[in-house]
Motif scaffolding. Sequence first.
Motif, short mmCIF file in Angstrom:
data_model
loop_
_atom_site.label_atom_id
_atom_site.label_comp_id
_atom_site.label_asym_id
_atom_site.label_seq_id
_atom_site.Cartn_x
_atom_site.Cartn_y
_atom_site.Cartn_z
N ASP A 125 0.84 -1.21 0.00
CA ASP A 125 0.00 0.00 0.00
C ASP A 125 0.87 1.26 0.00
OD1 ASP A 125 -2.30 -1.52 0.00
OD2 ASP A 125 -2.61 -1.37 2.17
N PHE A 126 1.97 1.19 0.72
CA PHE A 126 2.93 2.30 0.75
C PHE A 126 3.47 2.59 -0.65
CE2 PHE A 126 7.66 2.78 0.87
CZ PHE A 126 7.70 4.14 1.10
N LEU A 127 3.88 1.54 -1.36
CA LEU A 127 4.43 1.73 -2.71
C LEU A 127 3.38 2.35 -3.64
CD1 LEU A 127 6.45 -1.60 -3.08
CD2 LEU A 127 7.35 0.71 -2.65
N ILE A 128 2.14 1.97 -3.46
CA ILE A 128 1.05 2.56 -4.25
C ILE A 128 0.86 4.02 -3.85
CG2 ILE A 128 -1.44 2.52 -4.68
CD1 ILE A 128 -1.21 -0.60 -4.30
N ARG A 129 0.84 4.28 -2.53
CA ARG A 129 0.61 5.65 -2.04
C ARG A 129 1.65 6.63 -2.57
NH1 ARG A 129 2.81 8.40 2.12
NH2 ARG A 129 3.56 6.58 3.26
N ILE A 130 2.91 6.22 -2.59
CA ILE A 130 3.96 7.14 -3.03
C ILE A 130 4.15 7.12 -4.55
CG2 ILE A 130 5.18 7.04 -0.82
CD1 ILE A 130 7.33 5.31 -2.30
N LYS A 131 3.33 6.29 -5.22
CA LYS A 131 3.43 6.18 -6.69
C LYS A 131 4.84 5.80 -7.11
CE LYS A 131 -0.31 9.46 -7.50
NZ LYS A 131 -0.71 10.01 -6.26
N TYR A 132 5.32 4.72 -6.50
CA TYR A 132 6.69 4.27 -6.75
C TYR A 132 6.92 3.95 -8.22
CZ TYR A 132 11.11 1.82 -6.33
OH TYR A 132 12.42 1.45 -6.48
N ALA A 133 5.94 3.33 -8.85
CA ALA A 133 6.10 2.94 -10.25
C ALA A 133 4.86 3.35 -11.05
CB ALA A 133 6.30 1.43 -10.36
N SER A 134 5.08 3.60 -12.33
CA SER A 134 3.96 4.00 -13.18
C SER A 134 3.24 2.78 -13.78
CB SER A 134 4.45 4.92 -14.30
OG SER A 134 5.45 4.26 -15.07
N ASP A 135 3.88 1.64 -13.75
CA ASP A 135 3.27 0.42 -14.29
C ASP A 135 2.10 -0.01 -13.40
OD1 ASP A 135 2.61 -2.14 -15.15
OD2 ASP A 135 4.64 -2.94 -15.00
N PRO A 136 0.88 -0.10 -13.94
CA PRO A 136 -0.27 -0.49 -13.11
C PRO A 136 -0.16 -1.93 -12.59
CG PRO A 136 -0.91 -0.30 -15.42
CD PRO A 136 0.50 0.18 -15.32
N ASN A 137 0.70 -2.74 -13.19
CA ASN A 137 0.89 -4.13 -12.76
C ASN A 137 2.12 -4.32 -11.87
OD1 ASN A 137 -1.37 -5.06 -14.30
ND2 ASN A 137 -0.10 -4.85 -16.13
N TYR A 138 2.72 -3.21 -11.47
CA TYR A 138 3.97 -3.27 -10.72
C TYR A 138 3.84 -4.10 -9.44
CZ TYR A 138 8.25 -1.79 -8.37
OH TYR A 138 9.46 -1.77 -7.73
N ILE A 139 2.82 -3.84 -8.65
CA ILE A 139 2.66 -4.55 -7.36
C ILE A 139 2.47 -6.03 -7.59
CG2 ILE A 139 1.22 -4.77 -5.28
CD1 ILE A 139 2.99 -2.19 -5.40
N SER A 140 1.64 -6.42 -8.55
CA SER A 140 1.44 -7.85 -8.80
C SER A 140 2.73 -8.51 -9.29
CB SER A 140 0.29 -8.08 -9.79
OG SER A 140 0.57 -7.50 -11.04
N LYS A 141 3.54 -7.80 -10.06
CA LYS A 141 4.83 -8.34 -10.51
C LYS A 141 5.78 -8.54 -9.33
CE LYS A 141 4.66 -6.30 -15.16
NZ LYS A 141 5.24 -5.28 -16.05
N VAL A 142 5.84 -7.55 -8.45
CA VAL A 142 6.72 -7.65 -7.28
C VAL A 142 6.27 -8.79 -6.37
CG1 VAL A 142 7.56 -6.47 -5.20
CG2 VAL A 142 7.43 -5.22 -7.36
N LYS A 143 4.95 -8.91 -6.18
CA LYS A 143 4.42 -9.99 -5.34
C LYS A 143 4.78 -11.36 -5.93
CE LYS A 143 0.52 -7.69 -3.10
NZ LYS A 143 -0.95 -7.65 -2.94
N ARG A 144 4.67 -11.50 -7.24
CA ARG A 144 4.98 -12.76 -7.90
C ARG A 144 6.46 -13.11 -7.68
NH1 ARG A 144 4.53 -11.62 -13.14
NH2 ARG A 144 2.35 -11.13 -12.84
#
Length: 151
Positions: A125-144
């Motif tokens: 949620d933190f990475l989303i809040r600070i807009k760490y990446a512009s890729d909308p799939n970034y979090i799912s990629k990192v989780k994988r």
Amino acid sequence: MLMKRILITVLFCFISMSFHDIEVIPQQTRIEVQDTSFLHKELSDSTLYLALEYYNIKHPRIVLAQAKLESGNYTSDHCIRRNNLFGLYNSKRKEYYSFDHWTDCIEGYKNMIEYKHKDGEDYYDFLIRIKYASDPNYISKVKRIENNLKI
């Protein structure tokens, strides 16, 4: 004057007697030296994980997964030539940061990114809040990537 001397002598006797039963134990100095030899090894998942722990990164598995994604598994130009594991970007200069060693990039991450993390906040949620990446799939990629780590 004599009374004063007697009083001081009696006080001195009481004070010295109170220390008589105290056993003096020499203080042991314990110096904990952490093995940092991994900092001089080639970059890999295991050495990066040890370094993330050494630098007290709050969520080392997630940050390791970020580094693997951002650096193309440590093969990107930014990683190889600039020691920039996370694609850290200087928006004022409009260029990517360069670091002398890949461990310096960890400190950069901690000082530029992680310090914004609030205690108790989910790291994703933190990475989303600070807009760490512009890729909308970034979090799912990192989780994988995180779920597939063998650390």
